[in-house]
Scaffold this active site. Structure first.
Site, PDB file in Angstrom:
ATOM      1  N   ARG A  69     -11.518   5.963  -2.231  1.00 32.42           N
ATOM      2  CA  ARG A  69     -12.520   5.238  -1.454  1.00 32.42           C
ATOM      3  C   ARG A  69     -12.297   5.399   0.040  1.00 32.42           C
ATOM      4  O   ARG A  69     -13.219   5.501   0.818  1.00 32.42           O
ATOM      5  CB  ARG A  69     -12.489   3.750  -1.815  1.00 32.42           C
ATOM      6  CG  ARG A  69     -13.438   3.002  -0.934  1.00 32.42           C
ATOM      7  CD  ARG A  69     -13.737   1.558  -1.261  1.00 32.42           C
ATOM      8  NE  ARG A  69     -12.908   0.890  -2.181  1.00 32.42           N
ATOM      9  CZ  ARG A  69     -13.282   0.535  -3.406  1.00 32.42           C
ATOM     10  NH1 ARG A  69     -14.480   0.872  -3.841  1.00 32.42           N
ATOM     11  NH2 ARG A  69     -12.467  -0.120  -4.181  1.00 32.42           N
ATOM     12  N   TYR A  70     -11.037   5.364   0.462  1.00 29.30           N
ATOM     13  CA  TYR A  70     -10.712   5.503   1.881  1.00 29.30           C
ATOM     14  C   TYR A  70     -10.267   6.949   2.109  1.00 29.30           C
ATOM     15  O   TYR A  70      -9.628   7.547   1.233  1.00 29.30           O
ATOM     16  CB  TYR A  70      -9.559   4.572   2.248  1.00 29.30           C
ATOM     17  CG  TYR A  70      -9.813   3.108   1.952  1.00 29.30           C
ATOM     18  CD1 TYR A  70     -10.588   2.337   2.810  1.00 29.30           C
ATOM     19  CD2 TYR A  70      -9.264   2.501   0.813  1.00 29.30           C
ATOM     20  CE1 TYR A  70     -10.803   0.988   2.539  1.00 29.30           C
ATOM     21  CE2 TYR A  70      -9.489   1.158   0.546  1.00 29.30           C
ATOM     22  CZ  TYR A  70     -10.254   0.400   1.415  1.00 29.30           C
ATOM     23  OH  TYR A  70     -10.465  -0.919   1.151  1.00 29.30           O
ATOM     24  N   ARG A  76      -6.219   7.576   1.631  1.00 28.47           N
ATOM     25  CA  ARG A  76      -5.386   7.043   0.556  1.00 28.47           C
ATOM     26  C   ARG A  76      -6.161   6.914  -0.751  1.00 28.47           C
ATOM     27  O   ARG A  76      -7.371   6.722  -0.737  1.00 28.47           O
ATOM     28  CB  ARG A  76      -4.745   5.711   0.947  1.00 28.47           C
ATOM     29  CG  ARG A  76      -5.700   4.646   1.441  1.00 28.47           C
ATOM     30  CD  ARG A  76      -4.942   3.715   2.396  1.00 28.47           C
ATOM     31  NE  ARG A  76      -5.666   2.495   2.671  1.00 28.47           N
ATOM     32  CZ  ARG A  76      -6.631   2.386   3.575  1.00 28.47           C
ATOM     33  NH1 ARG A  76      -7.016   3.447   4.238  1.00 28.47           N
ATOM     34  NH2 ARG A  76      -7.225   1.235   3.780  1.00 28.47           N
ATOM     35  N   CYS A 114      -0.753  -3.440 -19.573  1.00 31.78           N
ATOM     36  CA  CYS A 114       0.066  -4.349 -18.761  1.00 31.78           C
ATOM     37  C   CYS A 114       1.000  -5.123 -19.689  1.00 31.78           C
ATOM     38  O   CYS A 114       0.775  -5.171 -20.896  1.00 31.78           O
ATOM     39  CB  CYS A 114      -0.814  -5.349 -18.018  1.00 31.78           C
ATOM     40  SG  CYS A 114      -1.763  -4.631 -16.668  1.00 31.78           S
ATOM     41  N   CYS A 172      -3.993 -10.788 -17.114  1.00 34.77           N
ATOM     42  CA  CYS A 172      -4.538 -11.847 -16.271  1.00 34.77           C
ATOM     43  C   CYS A 172      -5.999 -12.027 -16.663  1.00 34.77           C
ATOM     44  O   CYS A 172      -6.743 -11.049 -16.755  1.00 34.77           O
ATOM     45  CB  CYS A 172      -4.480 -11.441 -14.799  1.00 34.77           C
ATOM     46  SG  CYS A 172      -2.868 -10.851 -14.245  1.00 34.77           S
ATOM     47  N   CYS A 216      -8.767 -10.312 -14.529  1.00 32.69           N
ATOM     48  CA  CYS A 216      -8.445  -8.918 -14.194  1.00 32.69           C
ATOM     49  C   CYS A 216      -9.644  -8.184 -13.613  1.00 32.69           C
ATOM     50  O   CYS A 216     -10.712  -8.139 -14.214  1.00 32.69           O
ATOM     51  CB  CYS A 216      -7.970  -8.171 -15.438  1.00 32.69           C
ATOM     52  SG  CYS A 216      -7.654  -6.418 -15.091  1.00 32.69           S
ATOM     53  N   ARG A 253      -9.957  -5.112 -13.383  1.00 30.48           N
ATOM     54  CA  ARG A 253     -10.236  -3.907 -14.175  1.00 30.48           C
ATOM     55  C   ARG A 253     -10.320  -4.222 -15.666  1.00 30.48           C
ATOM     56  O   ARG A 253      -9.975  -3.390 -16.502  1.00 30.48           O
ATOM     57  CB  ARG A 253      -9.158  -2.849 -13.916  1.00 30.48           C
ATOM     58  CG  ARG A 253      -9.496  -2.055 -12.704  1.00 30.48           C
ATOM     59  CD  ARG A 253      -8.550  -0.946 -12.338  1.00 30.48           C
ATOM     60  NE  ARG A 253      -8.555  -0.963 -10.881  1.00 30.48           N
ATOM     61  CZ  ARG A 253      -7.530  -1.287 -10.124  1.00 30.48           C
ATOM     62  NH1 ARG A 253      -6.357  -1.518 -10.652  1.00 30.48           N
ATOM     63  NH2 ARG A 253      -7.661  -1.322  -8.826  1.00 30.48           N
ATOM     64  N   ASP A 266     -12.605 -11.361  -7.318  1.00 34.07           N
ATOM     65  CA  ASP A 266     -13.737 -10.446  -7.494  1.00 34.07           C
ATOM     66  C   ASP A 266     -14.766 -11.042  -8.455  1.00 34.07           C
ATOM     67  O   ASP A 266     -14.443 -11.888  -9.291  1.00 34.07           O
ATOM     68  CB  ASP A 266     -13.238  -9.108  -8.054  1.00 34.07           C
ATOM     69  CG  ASP A 266     -12.416  -8.334  -7.034  1.00 34.07           C
ATOM     70  OD1 ASP A 266     -12.687  -8.467  -5.825  1.00 34.07           O
ATOM     71  OD2 ASP A 266     -11.505  -7.591  -7.451  1.00 34.07           O
ATOM     72  N   ASP A 294     -12.958  -7.992  -1.461  1.00 27.09           N
ATOM     73  CA  ASP A 294     -13.230  -6.597  -1.805  1.00 27.09           C
ATOM     74  C   ASP A 294     -14.747  -6.501  -1.946  1.00 27.09           C
ATOM     75  O   ASP A 294     -15.329  -7.099  -2.843  1.00 27.09           O
ATOM     76  CB  ASP A 294     -12.504  -6.207  -3.098  1.00 27.09           C
ATOM     77  CG  ASP A 294     -12.017  -4.766  -3.046  1.00 27.09           C
ATOM     78  OD1 ASP A 294     -12.790  -3.910  -2.574  1.00 27.09           O
ATOM     79  OD2 ASP A 294     -10.877  -4.491  -3.469  1.00 27.09           O
ATOM     80  N   LYS A 321     -11.782  -3.325   1.042  1.00 24.96           N
ATOM     81  CA  LYS A 321     -11.254  -4.634   1.427  1.00 24.96           C
ATOM     82  C   LYS A 321     -11.748  -5.017   2.810  1.00 24.96           C
ATOM     83  O   LYS A 321     -11.533  -4.284   3.767  1.00 24.96           O
ATOM     84  CB  LYS A 321      -9.732  -4.593   1.407  1.00 24.96           C
ATOM     85  CG  LYS A 321      -9.176  -4.334   0.028  1.00 24.96           C
ATOM     86  CD  LYS A 321      -7.665  -4.234   0.064  1.00 24.96           C
ATOM     87  CE  LYS A 321      -7.114  -3.835  -1.280  1.00 24.96           C
ATOM     88  NZ  LYS A 321      -7.397  -2.418  -1.610  1.00 24.96           N
TER      89      LYS A 321
HETATM   90  C1  LIG Z   1      -6.691  -1.662  -2.250  1.00 22.18           C
HETATM   91  C2  LIG Z   1      -7.014  -0.255  -2.339  1.00 22.18           C
HETATM   92  C3  LIG Z   1      -6.295   0.688  -1.594  1.00 22.18           C
HETATM   93  C4  LIG Z   1      -5.174   0.300  -0.656  1.00 22.18           C
HETATM   94  O1  LIG Z   1      -5.642  -0.465   0.416  1.00 22.18           O
HETATM   95  P1  LIG Z   1      -4.636  -0.977   1.551  1.00 22.18           P
HETATM   96  O2  LIG Z   1      -5.478  -1.844   2.420  1.00 22.18           O
HETATM   97  O3  LIG Z   1      -4.137   0.241   2.261  1.00 22.18           O
HETATM   98  O4  LIG Z   1      -3.529  -1.712   0.878  1.00 22.18           O
HETATM   99  C5  LIG Z   1      -6.638   2.001  -1.722  1.00 22.18           C
HETATM  100  N1  LIG Z   1      -7.656   2.393  -2.516  1.00 22.18           N
HETATM  101  C6  LIG Z   1      -8.385   1.506  -3.226  1.00 22.18           C
HETATM  102  C7  LIG Z   1      -9.499   1.991  -4.066  1.00 22.18           C
HETATM  103  C8  LIG Z   1      -8.073   0.159  -3.163  1.00 22.18           C
HETATM  104  O5  LIG Z   1      -8.780  -0.723  -3.889  1.00 22.18           O
END
Ligand SMILES: *Cc1c(COP(=O)(O)O)cnc(C)c1O
Length: 387
Positions: free
Chosen positions: A123-124, A127, A136, A140, A143, A145, A304, A341, A348
Site C-alpha cells: 500500500r505504501y 514498505r 494464530c 481475537c 480480527c 483479517r 476497524d 485505518d 493509517k
Molecule cells: C500498518 C501497515 C504497514 C506499516 O505501517 P507503519 O505505519 O510503517 O507501521 C505497512 N503496510 C500495510 C498494508 C499496513 O497495514
C-alpha cells in the site's frame, strides 16, 4: 480505577495452573503442549467457566466465520463468572458477531485490492505487509483479517512465497518488510529463519519487522533459541499486541525481556475496544506496564469496521479523550499514536486532539495539557500578544 485497582493492575503474577489440574504445571512451559491444549469447543469451555446465552450461541456459530481458539495460558486470564471481563470479550465469541451492520466490511482496510501477489499487501511505496500464515495461537474476535484467518472463513489466504520474493527482488523501492498474518511466530524457528534469511539476501531491504500476538497468547514460545535466531537478522523490530494490563503477566514479561535482551526493539499495537480498554485509567495502567516490560506503545487503533464487531467498537471521541488524558499527564514514551485505518484502503491516518487554538501568519496560540494557553510567535513577526 482507584489507587488500589491500579496497583492490582500493575501486578504481574502468573495464573497457572488456573483452570487446569496441578499436573499440567509440568508441561506448562512447553509451547507445543499449550497449542495442543487450546480451548476450541463449547464443551471444553463450559467445563471451566459459566457462559451466558449470548456467548454459548456465539461459540456455536463461530465455526462459520472465525474459529474460536484460546491457549491455556490466556484462558487462565478469563474471569469465570463475569461476561464483561476484558479478556473474555476479546476471545470468547458472542452472538453479536452475527449481527449485520451496513457500515461493516469483510476487508475493512481494502487489502485485497492492494495485493500485487497473493499474500503481499503493498500500500505504501517503501514498505510491504507479508502475510506469512493464516493461523494464530488464539483468535481475537475483532480480527481485521477474519476473512482469511483461522481456515474457516469465506476466503483462503494463498501466500505465494516464491512469487513474493521475486516481486521484492524486482521492487527496489521496498526498504521495509512487515511479516504478519496470522502469526509469524507460530512457525518453527527453522522455518522463520529461512524466510528472514531469504529476505536479508535482498540488498535494498533495510528493515524487517514482525507483528505478533504470540508474546501475549503464548509467551512460552519466546524461547532463548528463538531469540538467538532472530538476532541474526538485525535490524529487526517486533510489534506485539496487548490491549489490557491483565495480559502482561510475569511469563509475558519474561518473554518480552528475553526479546529485548536480544536487541529487538519492541512496540505495542493495541485496539481500542468497548468494555475492554476504552477508559483512561485502564489505558494508563496498560502503557505504564508496557514500559515496565520494555515495550514502547506504538499505535492505538480505532477498531476497524470488521463484520460483527459493532459490540466492540467505541467512538472516535473516546479515543481522543484517552490520548488527551495521557499526553502531558504521563511519560511521553508511554503515549501511542492514535490512528484510524482508512476504510477501503486509506492506510493509517493519525487522529490527534487539537492543541492549536489559533494559527495566524504571525503566531500560534497553543493550549497545554492543563488547558492553559501559550503564544509561540512565528519567525520575523511582531512581538507576541493574545489576539
Ligand atoms: C500498518 C501497515 C504497514 C506499516 O505501517 P507503519 O505505519 O510503517 O507501521 C505497512 N503496510 C500495510 C498494508 C499496513 O497495514
Amino acid at each position: 480505577m482507584t489507587n488500589e485497582e491500579y496497583d492490582q493492575a500493575m501486578q504481574m503474577k502468573s495464573h497457572a495452573p488456573g483452570y487446569w489440574p496441578a499436573e499440567a504445571l509440568e508441561r506448562w512451559t512447553d509451547h507445543k503442549w499449550q497449542l495442543r491444549n487450546r480451548i476450541n469447543s463449547l464443551e471444553a469451555i463450559e467445563k471451566r467457566i459459566n457462559l451466558t446465552r449470548e456467548e454459548r450461541s456465539g461459540i456455536l456459530l463461530s465455526g462459520n466465520k472465525l474459529a474460536m481458539s484460546i491457549t491455556p495460558h490466556f484462558m487462565n486470564l478469563v474471569d469465570k463468572d463475569d461476561p464483561d471481563c476484558p479478556i473474555r470479550r476479546q476471545v470468547i465469541p458472542r452472538i453479536e458477531e452475527t449481527w449485520d451492520d451496513p457500515t461493516e466490511l469483510s476487508d475493512p482496510c481494502g487489502e485485497d485490492s492492494h495485493m500485487p501477489v497473493p499474500g503481499l499487501v503493498h500500500r505504501y511505496p517503501d514498505r510491504v505487509l507479508f502475510l506469512v500464515t493464516d493461523l494464530c495461537a488464539s483468535y481475537c474476535r475483532y480480527c481485521t483479517r477474519s476473512r482469511v484467518v483461522s481456515g474457516v472463513g469465506e476466503q483462503q489466504l494463498e501466500t505465494q512465497y516464491e512469487a513474493i520474493y521475486e516481486y521484492l527482488e524486482n521492487t527496489p523501492t521496498v526498504r521495509d518488510v512487515l511479516l504478519s498474518g496470522g502469526d509469524p511466530l507460530l512457525f518453527s524457528t527453522a522455518k522463520l529463519d529461512k524466510i528472514l534469511t531469504r529476505l536479508r539476501q535482498i540488498p535494498h531491504i533495510q528493515f524487517v519487522r514482525i507483528g505478533s500476538r504470540i508474546p501475549i497468547f503464548l509467551p512460552q514460545r519466546i524461547t532463548q533459541e528463538l531469540c538467538d535466531m532472530l538476532k541474526k537478522h538485525h535490524p529487526l523490530f517486533i510489534s506485539i499486541h496487548a490491549n489490557h494490563p491483565k495480559e502482561l503477566t510475569s511469563e509475558v514479561q519474561e518473554g518480552l525481556i528475553r526479546l529485548a535482551e536480544a536487541g529487538i526493539p519492541l512496540g505495542n499495537q493495541s485496539v481500542l475496544l468497548k468494555g475492554v480498554n476504552d477508559d483512561i485509567p485502564t489505558q494508563k495502567a496498560l502503557v505504564h506496564k508496557l514500559l515496565m516490560c520494555r515495550v514502547k506503545p506504538y499505535y492505538l487503533y480505532q477498531c476497524d469496521l470488521i463484520e460483527g464487531s459493532s459490540h466492540l467498537r467505541t467512538s472516535v471521541s473516546k479515543g481522543l479523550e484517552i490520548i488527551e488524558g495521557l499526553r502531558g499527564h504521563t511519560t511521553g514514551y508511554a503515549i501511542p499514536q492514535y490512528v484510524i485505518d482508512g476504510p477501503s484502503g486509506g492506510g493509517k491516518i493519525p487522529v490527534n486532539p487539537n492543541y492549536v487554538v489559533k494559527h495566524t501568519d504571525n503566531q500560534v496560540v497553543l493550549r497545554n495539557y492543563e488547558g492553559k494557553e501559550f503564544i509561540y510567535p512565528e519567525p520575523n513577526s511582531a512581538p507576541a500578544f493574545l489576539e
